[in-house]
Scaffold this active site. Structure first.
Site, PDB file in Angstrom:
ATOM      1  N   GLU A   1     -16.929  22.446  12.914  1.00 48.86           N
ATOM      2  CA  GLU A   1     -18.022  22.644  12.168  1.00 48.86           C
ATOM      3  C   GLU A   1     -19.376  23.299  12.446  1.00 48.86           C
ATOM      4  OE1 GLU A   1     -18.066  18.135  10.696  1.00 48.86           O
ATOM      5  OE2 GLU A   1     -19.418  19.196  10.725  1.00 48.86           O
TER       6      GLU A   1
ATOM      7  N   CYS B   1     -26.918  26.361  13.062  1.00 47.51           N
ATOM      8  CA  CYS B   1     -26.316  25.399  14.057  1.00 47.51           C
ATOM      9  C   CYS B   1     -24.894  26.000  13.851  1.00 47.51           C
ATOM     10  CB  CYS B   1     -26.340  24.570  13.567  1.00 47.51           C
ATOM     11  SG  CYS B   1     -26.362  22.910  13.786  1.00 47.51           S
TER      12      CYS B   1
ATOM     13  N   CYS C   1     -16.751  16.036  21.244  1.00 45.12           N
ATOM     14  CA  CYS C   1     -17.545  15.546  22.602  1.00 45.12           C
ATOM     15  C   CYS C   1     -17.518  14.094  23.354  1.00 45.12           C
ATOM     16  CB  CYS C   1     -19.334  15.331  22.346  1.00 45.12           C
ATOM     17  SG  CYS C   1     -20.092  15.973  22.980  1.00 45.12           S
TER      18      CYS C   1
ATOM     19  N   CYS D   1     -22.174   9.594  22.943  1.00 47.80           N
ATOM     20  CA  CYS D   1     -23.784   8.990  21.957  1.00 47.80           C
ATOM     21  C   CYS D   1     -23.482   8.326  20.727  1.00 47.80           C
ATOM     22  CB  CYS D   1     -25.203  10.401  21.373  1.00 47.80           C
ATOM     23  SG  CYS D   1     -25.276  11.132  23.133  1.00 47.80           S
TER      24      CYS D   1
ATOM     25  N   CYS E   1     -23.647   9.241  16.839  1.00 48.89           N
ATOM     26  CA  CYS E   1     -23.052  10.766  16.277  1.00 48.89           C
ATOM     27  C   CYS E   1     -22.140  10.871  15.791  1.00 48.89           C
ATOM     28  CB  CYS E   1     -23.543  11.571  18.029  1.00 48.89           C
ATOM     29  SG  CYS E   1     -22.813  13.717  17.562  1.00 48.89           S
TER      30      CYS E   1
ATOM     31  N   CYS F   1     -23.487  16.289  12.175  1.00 54.75           N
ATOM     32  CA  CYS F   1     -22.468  16.945  12.880  1.00 54.75           C
ATOM     33  C   CYS F   1     -21.688  16.486  13.153  1.00 54.75           C
ATOM     34  CB  CYS F   1     -23.009  17.345  14.854  1.00 54.75           C
ATOM     35  SG  CYS F   1     -24.593  18.441  14.613  1.00 54.75           S
TER      36      CYS F   1
HETATM   37  N1  SAH Z   1     -24.832  17.738  22.631  1.00 49.55           N
HETATM   38  C1  SAH Z   1     -26.057  18.502  22.222  1.00 49.55           C
HETATM   39  C2  SAH Z   1     -25.799  19.345  20.924  1.00 49.55           C
HETATM   40  C3  SAH Z   1     -25.581  18.608  19.272  1.00 49.55           C
HETATM   41  S1  SAH Z   1     -26.345  16.731  19.031  1.00 49.55           S
HETATM   42  C4  SAH Z   1     -26.651  17.403  22.114  1.00 49.55           C
HETATM   43  O1  SAH Z   1     -26.786  16.168  22.084  1.00 49.55           O
HETATM   44  O2  SAH Z   1     -28.498  17.445  22.414  1.00 49.55           O
HETATM   45  C5  SAH Z   1     -28.016  18.072  18.074  1.00 49.55           C
HETATM   46  C6  SAH Z   1     -28.511  17.033  18.108  1.00 49.55           C
HETATM   47  O3  SAH Z   1     -27.917  16.061  16.907  1.00 49.55           O
HETATM   48  C7  SAH Z   1     -29.092  16.481  19.245  1.00 49.55           C
HETATM   49  O4  SAH Z   1     -30.357  16.279  18.949  1.00 49.55           O
HETATM   50  C8  SAH Z   1     -28.319  15.018  18.437  1.00 49.55           C
HETATM   51  O5  SAH Z   1     -28.985  14.140  19.435  1.00 49.55           O
HETATM   52  C9  SAH Z   1     -28.339  14.789  17.656  1.00 49.55           C
HETATM   53  N2  SAH Z   1     -27.954  13.829  16.541  1.00 49.55           N
HETATM   54  C10 SAH Z   1     -26.594  14.073  16.453  1.00 49.55           C
HETATM   55  N3  SAH Z   1     -26.421  12.758  16.173  1.00 49.55           N
HETATM   56  C11 SAH Z   1     -27.575  12.176  15.280  1.00 49.55           C
HETATM   57  C12 SAH Z   1     -27.811  11.649  13.758  1.00 49.55           C
HETATM   58  N4  SAH Z   1     -26.448  10.653  12.894  1.00 49.55           N
HETATM   59  N5  SAH Z   1     -29.160  11.443  14.034  1.00 49.55           N
HETATM   60  C13 SAH Z   1     -29.529  12.301  13.706  1.00 49.55           C
HETATM   61  N6  SAH Z   1     -29.495  13.360  14.642  1.00 49.55           N
HETATM   62  C14 SAH Z   1     -28.484  13.220  15.492  1.00 49.55           C
HETATM   63 FE1  SF4 Z   2     -22.456  14.774  21.709  1.00 50.85          FE
HETATM   64 FE2  SF4 Z   2     -23.058  14.278  19.902  1.00 50.85          FE
HETATM   65 FE3  SF4 Z   2     -24.369  13.021  22.336  1.00 50.85          FE
HETATM   66 FE4  SF4 Z   2     -24.699  15.313  21.505  1.00 50.85          FE
HETATM   67  S1  SF4 Z   2     -25.591  13.717  20.684  1.00 50.85           S
HETATM   68  S2  SF4 Z   2     -24.231  14.808  23.638  1.00 50.85           S
HETATM   69  S3  SF4 Z   2     -22.600  15.727  20.343  1.00 50.85           S
HETATM   70  S4  SF4 Z   2     -22.510  12.855  21.662  1.00 50.85           S
END
Ligand code: SAH
Ligand code: SF4
Length: 356
Positions: free
Chosen positions: A93, A111, A118, A122, A125, A342
């Site tokens: 995406e 973006c 991944c 987290c 996410c 994302c």
């Molecule tokens: N893996 C990297 C970059 C991709 S995620 C990282 O974690 O930084 C990009 C951003 O989106 C990160 O700050 C992540 O914590 C945030 N993110 C992911 N899921 C989210 C959600 N459901 N709501 C808000 N931010 C989110």
């Molecule tokens: Fe991976 Fe999502 Fe965590 Fe970024 S926020 S490190 S994309 S699991």
């Protein structure tokens, strides 16, 4: 001999490629312009190459594009989401966002993704929920910008900023990400200035250390989400491997070496990290940093039971940080009608396919 995919080679690598096949190295510059500036992938469209050279190239090389599978535009028209198909059947995406409404060409932020899925898992996410499949190649990373730019070209809009905040953890695909940065930055290619390219990491310390030594002007964003080690470990498992005190130490060193401001991303999650105690501790651990805090109202992810913080709480958190002298912005919510968080669109499409 196996044919070589030219997409993903840097300008310097293209110079060498043409030399190796017995051609003049300046052909590498022409190829850089064709592939990365004009988005051409058919050798026959490269009319400054004679027919003989084009036929030779067809025999030994090819240029692989990612394929646009879906293109969704949000009802507000400020966000567009793309689902791209890869040659091995995987998909990824990317998103483009416009920041102001005005007539004429506008500068967009793209973006982009760096991995399919991944590994970091987290809890909030959508990408983290669908597991890790593979790293993207440098060509697949850069091509997201080329393909999106091609699609929006008739509107005279231009992608002017790139953030690696799509699917995946850029620091765990370090070499391909750096090569993609080179291609995105190259003046005869996509030509986006280093200062307009940002890498976002969940806190991979070795990657941060390496980046500090690169001597390039890319921006670094760090997903913090809590100033407390224990809470951060709960929502971001990587914190167990690279705990907060060590992460902050590495970031201090990064800032001392590069002199660059660091953006801290902070998803506002109701009852998890949006209280006064968190704000106080956040201000404390950011003491001595040149920092920008970007508060992100949590995007709804179905499997994650938590809600976003209220607007009132987010505003309060922002005022608190600003009173402490730390620049703080609130990310505008956008594209919720097109699954803009994302990994959401890919996940939805994969589930639809499963149910078919
Ligand atoms: N893996 C990297 C970059 C991709 S995620 C990282 O974690 O930084 C990009 C951003 O989106 C990160 O700050 C992540 O914590 C945030 N993110 C992911 N899921 C989210 C959600 N459901 N709501 C808000 N931010 C989110
Ligand atoms: Fe991976 Fe999502 Fe965590 Fe970024 S926020 S490190 S994309 S699991």
């Amino acid at each position: 001999m196996e044919k070589k995919n030219l997409k993903g080679l840097t300008k310097e690598e293209l110079y060498s490629f043409f030399e190796e096949i017995g051609e003049k190295s300046f052909r590498g510059l022409q190829m850089t312009k064709h592939m990365y500036q004009r988005g051409i992938s058919d050798f026959d469209e490269m009319t400054d190459f004679g027919k003989k050279l084009r036929d030779k190239l067809k025999n030994i090389a090819y240029i692989e594009d990612i394929k646009t599978l879906r293109h969704l535009i949000s009802s507000q028209k400020d966000t567009e989401k793309f689902l791209f198909g890869l040659s091995d059947g995987n998909c990824l995406e990317s998103v483009i966002m416009s920041y102001e409404d005005h007539i004429g060409p506008s500068r967009l932020t793209a973006c982009i993704s760096t991995q399919v899925g991944c590994l970091m898992g987290c809890s909030f996410c959508a990408t983290g929920k669908s597991g890790f499949i593979r790293n993207l190649t440098a060509g697949e990373i850069a091509d997201q910008i080329i393909q999106m730019q091609k699609i929006i070209a008739p509107s005279e809009r231009r992608i002017a900023n790139v953030v690696m905040m799509g699917m995946g953890e850029p620091m765990l695909n370090y070499d391909n990400v750096m090569k993609a940065v080179d291609i995105i930055n190259c003046a005869e290619g996509i030509a986006i200035g280093m200062r307009h390219i940002a890498i976002s990491t969940c806190g991979i310390i070795p990657g941060i250390k390496k980046l500090a030594q690169e001597g390039i002007q890319v921006k670094l964003a760090v997903s913090l989400h809590s100033p407390f080690d224990e809470i951060r470990s709960k929502i971001m498992p990587i914190n167990k491997k690279y705990p907060l005190p060590e992460l902050m130490k590495a970031l201090k060193e990064y800032q001392e070496i590069t002199g660059r401001r660091i953006t801290f991303e902070y998803a506002m999650i109701d009852g998890v990290n949006d209280d006064l105690k968190s704000a106080e501790e956040l201000a404390r651990i950011l003491e001595g940093f040149t920092a920008l805090i970007n508060l992100i109202p949590l995007n709804n992810v179905t499997e994650y039971g938590k809600k976003r913080s209220t607007d009132e709480k987010i505003e309060k958190f922002k005022s608190f940080m600003e009173n402490k002298g730390i620049r703080t912005t609130i990310r505008k919510e956008r594209g919720t009608d097109i699954n803009a968080a994302c990994g959401q669109l890919r996940k939805k499409v994969l589930e639809e396919e499963k149910n078919e």
